[in-house]
Design a protein around this motif. Structure first.
Motif, PDB file in Angstrom:
ATOM      1  N   PHE A 248      17.096  98.419  96.371  1.00  0.00           N
ATOM      2  CA  PHE A 248      15.775  97.970  95.895  1.00  0.00           C
ATOM      3  C   PHE A 248      15.893  96.695  95.064  1.00  0.00           C
ATOM      4  O   PHE A 248      15.155  95.719  95.264  1.00  0.00           O
ATOM      5  CB  PHE A 248      15.136  99.086  95.066  1.00  0.00           C
ATOM      6  N   THR A 251      16.819  93.691  97.208  1.00  0.00           N
ATOM      7  CA  THR A 251      15.710  93.329  98.096  1.00  0.00           C
ATOM      8  C   THR A 251      14.584  92.645  97.342  1.00  0.00           C
ATOM      9  O   THR A 251      14.096  91.582  97.752  1.00  0.00           O
ATOM     10  CB  THR A 251      15.168  94.584  98.804  1.00  0.00           C
ATOM     11  N   ASP A 252      14.160  93.226  96.233  1.00  0.00           N
ATOM     12  CA  ASP A 252      13.017  92.673  95.508  1.00  0.00           C
ATOM     13  C   ASP A 252      13.333  91.314  94.882  1.00  0.00           C
ATOM     14  O   ASP A 252      12.465  90.449  94.800  1.00  0.00           O
ATOM     15  CB  ASP A 252      12.559  93.643  94.413  1.00  0.00           C
ATOM     16  N   PRO A 256      13.397  89.300  99.961  1.00  0.00           N
ATOM     17  CA  PRO A 256      12.095  89.964 100.115  1.00  0.00           C
ATOM     18  C   PRO A 256      11.817  90.380 101.556  1.00  0.00           C
ATOM     19  O   PRO A 256      11.634  89.541 102.429  1.00  0.00           O
ATOM     20  CB  PRO A 256      11.099  88.896  99.632  1.00  0.00           C
ATOM     21  N   LEU A 261      12.066  96.946 101.133  1.00  0.00           N
ATOM     22  CA  LEU A 261      11.539  97.233  99.800  1.00  0.00           C
ATOM     23  C   LEU A 261      10.877  98.610  99.769  1.00  0.00           C
ATOM     24  O   LEU A 261      11.116  99.404  98.843  1.00  0.00           O
ATOM     25  CB  LEU A 261      10.530  96.158  99.385  1.00  0.00           C
ATOM     26  N   TYR A 307       5.706  99.969  93.900  1.00  0.00           N
ATOM     27  CA  TYR A 307       6.495  98.908  94.548  1.00  0.00           C
ATOM     28  C   TYR A 307       6.484  99.097  96.072  1.00  0.00           C
ATOM     29  O   TYR A 307       6.353  98.138  96.831  1.00  0.00           O
ATOM     30  CB  TYR A 307       7.942  98.949  94.067  1.00  0.00           C
TER      31      TYR A 307
END
Length: 417
Positions: A248, A251-252, A256, A261, A307
């Protein structure tokens, strides 16, 4: 001739607040939480002379909440916990004061920058000064922890040191971004620090929340026999949560992709919801020092779900960010400070100040107002932010009223600590 080993001189400090790190850093962190949020309200509404060309005010706010407030509480907790984990005495007295002063001077630099204090130098010079003391602060903290771990060969604690090293890197990226006029670099530094703090909360919370629940719920049955409460935990959950969170985080921040995500954020949420089920006991709702920790973890799980849904529902990314910040940093640190400040000063954890319930309710209000209400009603977005800021400030005002005298007073049992 028989040789008698005389006992070593007991530790001492010029004032009880310098006995152990949690005392001074929890006190200063709570006061700083009030000051920095109040100042942010003025910066947010354009009522200060902050140099927005040098630094986006949003990143000023993010930096000081993470590397200012959160890292102060981390320092207070770690420099106290490492003493318990290793048995090695941590800095106290003037040595502790030296570490604290580095943190304080860095914060004064950032405050001066936000206020646009003009003493004949460029505003950015305040951040150069702050950078030096921030580096000294984290470096000295990491050094004493490293020495303690090395002394007793508790190499499993090296993970904590790795996170401190990465926090130093994140802070360095913030400063590098400011000094090189690269706002993207500053953003990466802020978010890197944020997710590292959340990683620390997940790691340390996994250790201490079950421990606090078991200690806090130990009762006697009708026959007067002591009954212990055991909550479930799992190494598999620990590893799975870590892997999902790492995916996570990467990725965030760096890659992206809405599919990755969503999968990784939902993974963190589900694993920790299962963990919360294993920790649950109905009696926690009678203990504010326990349900506050439970609610903090629950708020983090909800934030990870936000998220996961954000790429598909299109609401602002900052809503999920603030959900994770208020629950994982705000509620969790207040709950931890409220409990640790009693236990480590020799006071009963079963008789906290009566104000703690109101404190935790105010932090819950901050979460509702800053995270949930904007999802329902965007037309009053500014008002929701103002209410959340007010609830945050009021929470820490109550903490200071209730706990500063405890943190600054000797232990009732006369022991050092």
């Amino acid at each position: 001739m028989q040789v008698i080993d005389l006992p070593s001189k007991p530790p001492s400090s010029p004032h009880p607040i310098l006995n152990l790190s949690f005392r001074i850093f929890f006190s200063a962190g709570a006061l700083f939480a009030i000051i920095t949020m109040t100042l942010w309200a003025f910066v947010f509404t354009g009522r200060t002379d902050i140099d927005a060309q040098t630094l986006n005010p949003i990143y000023w706010h993010g930096h000081e909440m993470i590397y200012g407030y959160a890292l102060a509480i981390v320092a207070g907790f770690l420099l106290t916990a490492v003493k318990t984990w290793t048995g090695v005495m941590m800095p106290h007295g003037y040595k502790l004061l030296g570490i604290f002063v580095c943190w304080l001077l860095a914060r004064l630099g950032w405050i001066a920058f936000a206020l646009g204090v003009d003493i004949g130098i460029e505003q950015s010079a305040w951040l150069y000064i702050a950078a030096v003391f921030d580096l000294l602060f984290v470096g000295s903290m990491a050094l004493v922890i490293f020495r303690a771990v090395l002394q007793v060969k508790q190499y499993k604690q090296m993970g904590i040191l790795a996170k401190l090293a990465l926090l130093t890197l994140g802070n360095g990226l913030c400063y590098w971004g400011v000094f090189s006029a690269n706002m993207t670099m500053t953003k990466i530094g802020v978010y890197l620090g944020f997710y590292l703090i959340i990683g620390l909360v997940l790691t340390i919370g996994r250790r201490v929340v079950p421990f606090f629940i078991e200690r806090g719920l130990g009762t006697s049955n009708a026959a007067g026999v002591a009954e212990t409460v055991t909550v479930r935990n799992s190494k598999v959950q620990d590893i799975t949560s870590l892997l999902f969170f790492l995916a996570f985080f990467i990725t965030d921040l760096f890659y992206p992709n809405k599919y990755l995500l969503t999968i990784s954020a939902l993974g963190v949420a589900v694993v920790n919801i299962v963990r919360l089920i294993g920790w649950y006991h109905r009696v926690i709702w009678q203990k504010p020092l326990l349900w506050s920790l439970y609610m903090a973890f629950l708020g983090m799980c909800l934030s990870f779900i936000l998220y996961a849904l954000q790429p598909w529902l299109g609401y602002n990314h900052s809503i999920a960010v603030h959900g994770l910040a208020i629950s994982g940093i705000g509620m969790m640190t207040v709950a931890m400070m409220a409990r640790v400040s009693l236990g480590h000063t020799g006071r009963s954890i079963h008789e906290p100040p009566k104000t703690v319930t109101i404190m935790f309710a105010l932090m819950a209000l901050a979460f509702i107002s800053r995270v949930l209400l904007p999802l329902i009603d965007t037309s009053h977005y500014l008002w929701w932010i103002i209410i959340a800021q007010g609830a945050w400030i009021a929470c820490f005002v109550l903490f200071c009223i209730s706990y500063l005298h405890i943190l600054a007073s000797p232990r009732p049992d006369g022991l050092f600590g």
